[in-house]
Design a protein around this motif. Structure first.
Motif, PDB file in Angstrom:
ATOM      1  N   GLN A 145     -34.954 -29.133 -10.606  1.00  0.00           N
ATOM      2  CA  GLN A 145     -35.065 -30.552 -10.289  1.00  0.00           C
ATOM      3  C   GLN A 145     -33.770 -31.312 -10.555  1.00  0.00           C
ATOM      4  N   THR A 146     -32.905 -30.741 -11.370  1.00  0.00           N
ATOM      5  CA  THR A 146     -31.652 -31.426 -11.710  1.00  0.00           C
ATOM      6  C   THR A 146     -30.501 -31.005 -10.791  1.00  0.00           C
ATOM      7  N   LEU A 147     -30.708 -29.967  -9.968  1.00  0.00           N
ATOM      8  CA  LEU A 147     -29.629 -29.429  -9.137  1.00  0.00           C
ATOM      9  C   LEU A 147     -29.614 -30.046  -7.737  1.00  0.00           C
ATOM     10  N   SER A 148     -28.426 -30.255  -7.206  1.00  0.00           N
ATOM     11  CA  SER A 148     -28.293 -30.731  -5.836  1.00  0.00           C
ATOM     12  C   SER A 148     -28.600 -29.582  -4.882  1.00  0.00           C
ATOM     13  N   LEU A 149     -28.847 -29.902  -3.606  1.00  0.00           N
ATOM     14  CA  LEU A 149     -29.173 -28.872  -2.611  1.00  0.00           C
ATOM     15  C   LEU A 149     -28.053 -27.850  -2.456  1.00  0.00           C
ATOM     16  N   LYS A 150     -26.807 -28.264  -2.696  1.00  0.00           N
ATOM     17  CA  LYS A 150     -25.674 -27.364  -2.558  1.00  0.00           C
ATOM     18  C   LYS A 150     -25.618 -26.325  -3.674  1.00  0.00           C
ATOM     19  N   LYS A 151     -26.313 -26.577  -4.763  1.00  0.00           N
ATOM     20  CA  LYS A 151     -26.218 -25.692  -5.921  1.00  0.00           C
ATOM     21  C   LYS A 151     -27.456 -24.807  -6.119  1.00  0.00           C
ATOM     22  N   LYS A 152     -28.324 -24.769  -5.123  1.00  0.00           N
ATOM     23  CA  LYS A 152     -29.512 -23.912  -5.260  1.00  0.00           C
ATOM     24  C   LYS A 152     -29.958 -23.423  -3.897  1.00  0.00           C
ATOM     25  N   GLU A 153     -30.641 -22.311  -3.882  1.00  0.00           N
ATOM     26  CA  GLU A 153     -31.256 -21.765  -2.678  1.00  0.00           C
ATOM     27  C   GLU A 153     -32.737 -21.572  -2.970  1.00  0.00           C
ATOM     28  N   SER A 154     -33.585 -22.273  -2.219  1.00  0.00           N
ATOM     29  CA  SER A 154     -35.031 -22.154  -2.424  1.00  0.00           C
ATOM     30  C   SER A 154     -35.679 -21.735  -1.109  1.00  0.00           C
ATOM     31  N   PHE A 155     -36.624 -20.821  -1.203  1.00  0.00           N
ATOM     32  CA  PHE A 155     -37.278 -20.302   0.001  1.00  0.00           C
ATOM     33  C   PHE A 155     -38.759 -20.100  -0.286  1.00  0.00           C
ATOM     34  N   MET A 156     -39.588 -20.553   0.629  1.00  0.00           N
ATOM     35  CA  MET A 156     -41.029 -20.399   0.451  1.00  0.00           C
ATOM     36  C   MET A 156     -41.675 -20.258   1.823  1.00  0.00           C
ATOM     37  N   VAL A 157     -42.542 -19.274   2.009  1.00  0.00           N
ATOM     38  CA  VAL A 157     -43.192 -19.088   3.306  1.00  0.00           C
ATOM     39  C   VAL A 157     -44.596 -18.520   3.092  1.00  0.00           C
ATOM     40  N   THR A 158     -45.534 -18.988   3.888  1.00  0.00           N
ATOM     41  CA  THR A 158     -46.911 -18.493   3.860  1.00  0.00           C
ATOM     42  C   THR A 158     -47.218 -17.889   5.226  1.00  0.00           C
ATOM     43  N   PHE A 159     -47.739 -16.672   5.266  1.00  0.00           N
ATOM     44  CA  PHE A 159     -47.968 -16.003   6.545  1.00  0.00           C
ATOM     45  C   PHE A 159     -49.095 -14.992   6.425  1.00  0.00           C
ATOM     46  N   SER A 160     -49.573 -14.536   7.546  1.00  0.00           N
ATOM     47  CA  SER A 160     -50.615 -13.495   7.558  1.00  0.00           C
ATOM     48  C   SER A 160     -49.988 -12.184   8.001  1.00  0.00           C
ATOM     49  N   LYS A 191     -20.592 -16.933 -14.698  1.00  0.00           N
ATOM     50  CA  LYS A 191     -21.728 -17.851 -14.697  1.00  0.00           C
ATOM     51  C   LYS A 191     -23.026 -17.080 -14.958  1.00  0.00           C
ATOM     52  N   VAL A 192     -24.061 -17.811 -15.379  1.00  0.00           N
ATOM     53  CA  VAL A 192     -25.398 -17.228 -15.563  1.00  0.00           C
ATOM     54  C   VAL A 192     -26.253 -17.684 -14.389  1.00  0.00           C
ATOM     55  N   TYR A 193     -26.804 -16.741 -13.650  1.00  0.00           N
ATOM     56  CA  TYR A 193     -27.620 -17.055 -12.480  1.00  0.00           C
ATOM     57  C   TYR A 193     -29.090 -16.685 -12.724  1.00  0.00           C
ATOM     58  N   GLN A 194     -29.964 -17.257 -11.897  1.00  0.00           N
ATOM     59  CA  GLN A 194     -31.394 -16.982 -12.001  1.00  0.00           C
ATOM     60  C   GLN A 194     -31.926 -16.586 -10.629  1.00  0.00           C
ATOM     61  N   LEU A 195     -32.686 -15.507 -10.569  1.00  0.00           N
ATOM     62  CA  LEU A 195     -33.342 -15.082  -9.332  1.00  0.00           C
ATOM     63  C   LEU A 195     -34.817 -14.847  -9.635  1.00  0.00           C
ATOM     64  N   ASN A 196     -35.702 -15.587  -8.976  1.00  0.00           N
ATOM     65  CA  ASN A 196     -37.150 -15.429  -9.150  1.00  0.00           C
ATOM     66  C   ASN A 196     -37.759 -14.987  -7.832  1.00  0.00           C
ATOM     67  N   MET A 197     -38.729 -14.072  -7.874  1.00  0.00           N
ATOM     68  CA  MET A 197     -39.395 -13.628  -6.661  1.00  0.00           C
ATOM     69  C   MET A 197     -40.887 -13.475  -6.946  1.00  0.00           C
ATOM     70  N   ASP A 198     -41.705 -14.064  -6.074  1.00  0.00           N
ATOM     71  CA  ASP A 198     -43.165 -13.913  -6.149  1.00  0.00           C
ATOM     72  C   ASP A 198     -43.659 -13.404  -4.810  1.00  0.00           C
ATOM     73  N   PHE A 199     -44.560 -12.458  -4.853  1.00  0.00           N
ATOM     74  CA  PHE A 199     -45.188 -11.981  -3.622  1.00  0.00           C
ATOM     75  C   PHE A 199     -46.633 -11.649  -3.962  1.00  0.00           C
ATOM     76  N   PHE A 200     -47.590 -12.325  -3.298  1.00  0.00           N
ATOM     77  CA  PHE A 200     -48.996 -12.095  -3.625  1.00  0.00           C
ATOM     78  C   PHE A 200     -49.863 -12.482  -2.430  1.00  0.00           C
ATOM     79  N   SER A 201     -51.133 -12.099  -2.506  1.00  0.00           N
ATOM     80  CA  SER A 201     -52.097 -12.412  -1.448  1.00  0.00           C
ATOM     81  C   SER A 201     -52.967 -13.600  -1.869  1.00  0.00           C
ATOM     82  N   TRP A 202     -53.129 -14.562  -0.990  1.00  0.00           N
ATOM     83  CA  TRP A 202     -54.003 -15.695  -1.272  1.00  0.00           C
ATOM     84  C   TRP A 202     -55.477 -15.317  -1.068  1.00  0.00           C
ATOM     85  N   THR A 203     -55.724 -14.237  -0.327  1.00  0.00           N
ATOM     86  CA  THR A 203     -57.118 -13.929   0.035  1.00  0.00           C
ATOM     87  C   THR A 203     -57.496 -12.519  -0.404  1.00  0.00           C
TER      88      THR A 203
END
Length: 203
Positions: A145-160, A191-203
């Protein structure tokens, strides 16, 4: 504890929303870690590195100490994590108590003499994994929440898709993470970087 009282005092005095949010998380993290620590110590089962795992701020400092510019200049390390020198020294002392660093004073100044390796990433079955991940996720959200768009990469997608796709994706994910691990093992880290990954089924 002195460090906890200092955090409470700093929280009350903080004017910056960013600083206040940072302190709010550290206070919560401290309460959770102390609660689990007290319960586990009664059973005699809590290892020093597990105490460390319950406070993500300690994990970040431990990772940052592998970077030469931070290891050799604690003022730069404190600035990078928005800590006072007193708070940084307190955190480093906790790392030393957990057996993760060796400290010594040189000409009246605190120095990091040695960094001990630790199992930072616990197995899925480890009893403290969920607590560690929950605290770290909250800290990540606060940082994002404190980072500008240039300083982070965020990706989220919902699909079947299909079960076969999921199996192939997990295999590809393992190959990707192995490649990332190789790339990140650079002796020129700065620098210290962070990489988070989630993959799961909603159903």
């Amino acid at each position: 504890e002195e460090a906890y009282l200092r955090m409470l005092r700093d929280f009350e005095l903080a004017q910056s929303p960013k600083r206040k949010e940072q302190l709010r998380f550290r206070i919560k993290s401290y309460k959770v870690s102390q609660s689990i620590k007290a319960e586990e110590l009664k059973k005699g089962t809590l290892k020093p590195e597990e105490v460390f795992a319950l406070d993500p701020s300690l994990m970040l400092l431990h990772v940052a100490l592998h970077i030469e510019k931070f290891r050799n200049d604690l003022n730069a390390l404190a600035l990078a994590f928005n800590l006072s020198l007193a708070d940084l020294h307190s955190q480093l002392s906790r790392l030393e108590e957990a057996g993760l660093v060796v400290l010594h004073k040189k000409l009246g100044q605190l120095k990091v003499k040695e960094i001990k390796e630790s199992q930072v990433h616990f197995s899925r079955e480890h009893p403290l994994t969920r607590a560690h991940q929950s605290l770290l996720r909250e800290m990540c959200q606060s940082k994002l929440q404190t980072l500008s768009l240039k300083k982070k990469e965020s990706f989220m997608v919902t699909f079947s898709s299909s079960k076969e796709f999921a199996e192939k994706f997990l295999e590809a994910q393992k190959r990707f993470l192995n490649e990332v691990q190789k790339l990140s093992s650079s002796p020129q880290s700065d620098k210290v970087y962070q990489l988070n990954m989630d993959f799961f089924s909603w159903t």
